[in-house]
Write an enzyme that holds these catalytic residues in place. Structure first.
Site, PDB file in Angstrom:
ATOM      1  N   HIS A  55      -9.780   1.878   4.886  1.00 44.23           N
ATOM      2  CA  HIS A  55      -8.660   1.464   5.296  1.00 44.23           C
ATOM      3  C   HIS A  55      -8.850   2.650   6.187  1.00 44.23           C
ATOM      4  O   HIS A  55      -9.679   3.285   6.308  1.00 44.23           O
ATOM      5  CB  HIS A  55      -7.654   1.969   4.574  1.00 44.23           C
ATOM      6  CG  HIS A  55      -6.085   2.441   5.037  1.00 44.23           C
ATOM      7  ND1 HIS A  55      -5.430   3.556   5.935  1.00 44.23           N
ATOM      8  CD2 HIS A  55      -5.222   0.694   5.032  1.00 44.23           C
ATOM      9  CE1 HIS A  55      -4.409   2.926   5.913  1.00 44.23           C
ATOM     10  NE2 HIS A  55      -4.263   1.239   5.882  1.00 44.23           N
ATOM     11  N   GLU A  69      -7.126   4.845   7.893  1.00 43.76           N
ATOM     12  CA  GLU A  69      -6.863   6.624   7.359  1.00 43.76           C
ATOM     13  C   GLU A  69      -7.963   6.977   6.815  1.00 43.76           C
ATOM     14  O   GLU A  69      -8.195   8.077   6.937  1.00 43.76           O
ATOM     15  CB  GLU A  69      -5.570   6.619   6.546  1.00 43.76           C
ATOM     16  CG  GLU A  69      -4.400   6.234   7.365  1.00 43.76           C
ATOM     17  CD  GLU A  69      -3.514   5.821   6.762  1.00 43.76           C
ATOM     18  OE1 GLU A  69      -3.078   5.336   5.069  1.00 43.76           O
ATOM     19  OE2 GLU A  69      -2.142   5.205   7.730  1.00 43.76           O
ATOM     20  N   GLY A 102       2.074   2.374  10.526  1.00 44.10           N
ATOM     21  CA  GLY A 102       3.038   3.675  10.636  1.00 44.10           C
ATOM     22  C   GLY A 102       3.593   4.202  11.841  1.00 44.10           C
ATOM     23  O   GLY A 102       4.249   5.150  11.653  1.00 44.10           O
ATOM     24  N   SER A 114       2.564  -1.701   9.893  1.00 45.66           N
ATOM     25  CA  SER A 114       4.070  -2.040  11.008  1.00 45.66           C
ATOM     26  C   SER A 114       4.938  -3.777   9.918  1.00 45.66           C
ATOM     27  O   SER A 114       5.618  -3.824  10.966  1.00 45.66           O
ATOM     28  CB  SER A 114       4.797  -1.569  11.892  1.00 45.66           C
ATOM     29  OG  SER A 114       4.589  -0.010  12.470  1.00 45.66           O
ATOM     30  N   LYS A 147       0.145   3.770  -0.022  1.00 46.67           N
ATOM     31  CA  LYS A 147      -0.172   5.555   0.215  1.00 46.67           C
ATOM     32  C   LYS A 147       0.050   6.395  -0.573  1.00 46.67           C
ATOM     33  O   LYS A 147       0.113   6.681  -1.887  1.00 46.67           O
ATOM     34  CB  LYS A 147      -0.113   5.827   1.266  1.00 46.67           C
ATOM     35  CG  LYS A 147       0.129   4.098   2.494  1.00 46.67           C
ATOM     36  CD  LYS A 147      -0.539   5.056   4.496  1.00 46.67           C
ATOM     37  CE  LYS A 147      -0.350   2.808   4.766  1.00 46.67           C
ATOM     38  NZ  LYS A 147      -0.757   3.207   5.952  1.00 46.67           N
ATOM     39  N   ASN A 189       1.227  -1.204   0.133  1.00 45.90           N
ATOM     40  CA  ASN A 189       0.487   0.030   0.047  1.00 45.90           C
ATOM     41  C   ASN A 189       1.017   0.657  -0.221  1.00 45.90           C
ATOM     42  O   ASN A 189       1.069   1.631   0.837  1.00 45.90           O
ATOM     43  CB  ASN A 189      -0.771   0.054   0.917  1.00 45.90           C
ATOM     44  CG  ASN A 189      -1.472   0.688   1.165  1.00 45.90           C
ATOM     45  OD1 ASN A 189      -1.864   2.338   0.306  1.00 45.90           O
ATOM     46  ND2 ASN A 189      -2.078   1.797   2.571  1.00 45.90           N
ATOM     47  N   GLU A 242      -6.157  -4.832  11.176  1.00 39.70           N
ATOM     48  CA  GLU A 242      -5.105  -3.556  10.331  1.00 39.70           C
ATOM     49  C   GLU A 242      -5.352  -2.857  12.051  1.00 39.70           C
ATOM     50  O   GLU A 242      -6.594  -2.010  11.871  1.00 39.70           O
ATOM     51  CB  GLU A 242      -5.105  -2.540   9.080  1.00 39.70           C
ATOM     52  CG  GLU A 242      -4.554  -3.700   8.258  1.00 39.70           C
ATOM     53  CD  GLU A 242      -3.662  -2.367   6.915  1.00 39.70           C
ATOM     54  OE1 GLU A 242      -2.906  -3.291   6.790  1.00 39.70           O
ATOM     55  OE2 GLU A 242      -4.494  -1.282   6.935  1.00 39.70           O
TER      56      GLU A 242
HETATM   57  P1  PGA Z   1       2.466   0.125   7.391  1.00 36.88           P
HETATM   58  O1  PGA Z   1       1.128   0.800   6.820  1.00 36.88           O
HETATM   59  O2  PGA Z   1       2.818  -1.006   6.869  1.00 36.88           O
HETATM   60  O3  PGA Z   1       3.492   1.405   6.791  1.00 36.88           O
HETATM   61  O4  PGA Z   1       2.454   0.222   9.388  1.00 36.88           O
HETATM   62  C1  PGA Z   1       0.184  -0.201   7.064  1.00 36.88           C
HETATM   63  C2  PGA Z   1      -1.088  -0.195   6.207  1.00 36.88           C
HETATM   64  O5  PGA Z   1      -1.745   0.751   6.571  1.00 36.88           O
HETATM   65  O6  PGA Z   1      -1.842  -0.903   5.637  1.00 36.88           O
END
Ligand code: PGA
Length: 256
Positions: A99, A101, A177, A217, A15, A13, A171
């Site tokens: 997601h 976010e 993140g 992460s 982003k 992803n 998630e």
């Molecule tokens: P990350 O993000 O691996 O940077 O923690 C995962 C995600 O949000 O899909």
């Protein structure tokens, strides 16, 4: 992972990172590292404006290309939105929906996510539905209730044949993140809880067949351990997918 029953999926992803002009070099390096091997399903979920470059760069390769979001509307006067049919026609095979976010920063509700998921399916895209609890929800012991409501909200009433095209991703918001990964026990428990919920909603064969990814992460150092959990069928990877070498290390961890 349980390859006997379900597919292992490693999805990046990106982003809101990278530029269209970064894509050819990224793809060339990832494909060089893969050397034609495909230990699992591999996807890159790119920002929409990068899709043409990504589709071109990965054409005919083991890497498929997906989107990060899709409109809940079919077409029309929705300035700034991108429809499932447009994504599909641009060459996407899958799209992330729900997601955290988008839930947190764009106010996406389970009802909206349910609509997006159905639009994706209707256009022939595989939705990667994200669910997960916040730190606050975990601290009060509400993590399982949270994912149960999210799954019900997005999937209730779906035909079993449609469910077979859905990929799930656990998630935990507190792990995204942050560098703070769920322990293999936590990831395993929650991916197992998701499967239990799918069993209650759709029955055992559906629960056994659906891929449940872990995201938060995940990186080259922790992937092998997380992926060795029987209920964790792959990863949705943000930060560590931005460099082809670190993303490849996670794909390689599938074979371990
Ligand atoms: P990350 O993000 O691996 O940077 O923690 C995962 C995600 O949000 O899909």
């Amino acid at each position: 992972m349980n390859p006997k029953y379900r597919k292992t999926v490693i999805a990046g992803n990106w982003k809101m990172n990278l530029l269209p002009s970064d894509v050819p070099a990224y793809a060339a390096r990832l494909l060089e590292l893969l050397g034609g091997e495909q230990p699992c399903e591999i996807a890159i979920c790119a920002p929409s404006v990068l899709l043409p470059a990504a589709v071109t760069a990965f054409l005919g390769s083991p890497v498929s290309v997906g989107a990060q979001d899709v409109s809940a509307q079919e077409s029309g006067a929705f300035t700034g939105e991108i429809s499932a049919a447009q994504l599909k026609d641009a060459g996407a095979v899958c799209t992330i929906v729900g997601h955290s976010e988008r839930r947190a920063m764009h106010g996406e509700t389970d009802a909206l996510i349910a609509q997006k998921l159905r639009r994706a399916l209707a256009a022939g895209l595989r939705p990667i539905l994200c669910v997960g609890e916040t730190l606050q929800q975990r601290e009060i012991g509400a993590e399982t209730d949270t994912i149960r409501l999210q799954l019900k909200g997005a999937l209730s009433g779906l035909e079993p044949a449609a469910l077979r095209r859905v990929i799930l991703a656990y998630e935990p918001v507190w792990a995204i993140g942050t560098g703070r990964t769920a322990t293999p026990e936590q990831a395993s428990d929650m991916c197992g809880a998701i499967r239990t919920e799918i069993r209650k909603m759709f029955g055992s064969p559906a629960a056994r067949a659906i891929s449940v990814l872990y995201g938060g992460s995940m990186n080259a150092g922790n992937a092998a351990e997380l992926l060795s959990c029987p209920d964790v069928d792959g990863g949705l990877i943000g930060g560590a997918s931005l460099k082809p070498d670190s993303f490849y290390q996670i794909v390689k961890a599938v074979q371990q």
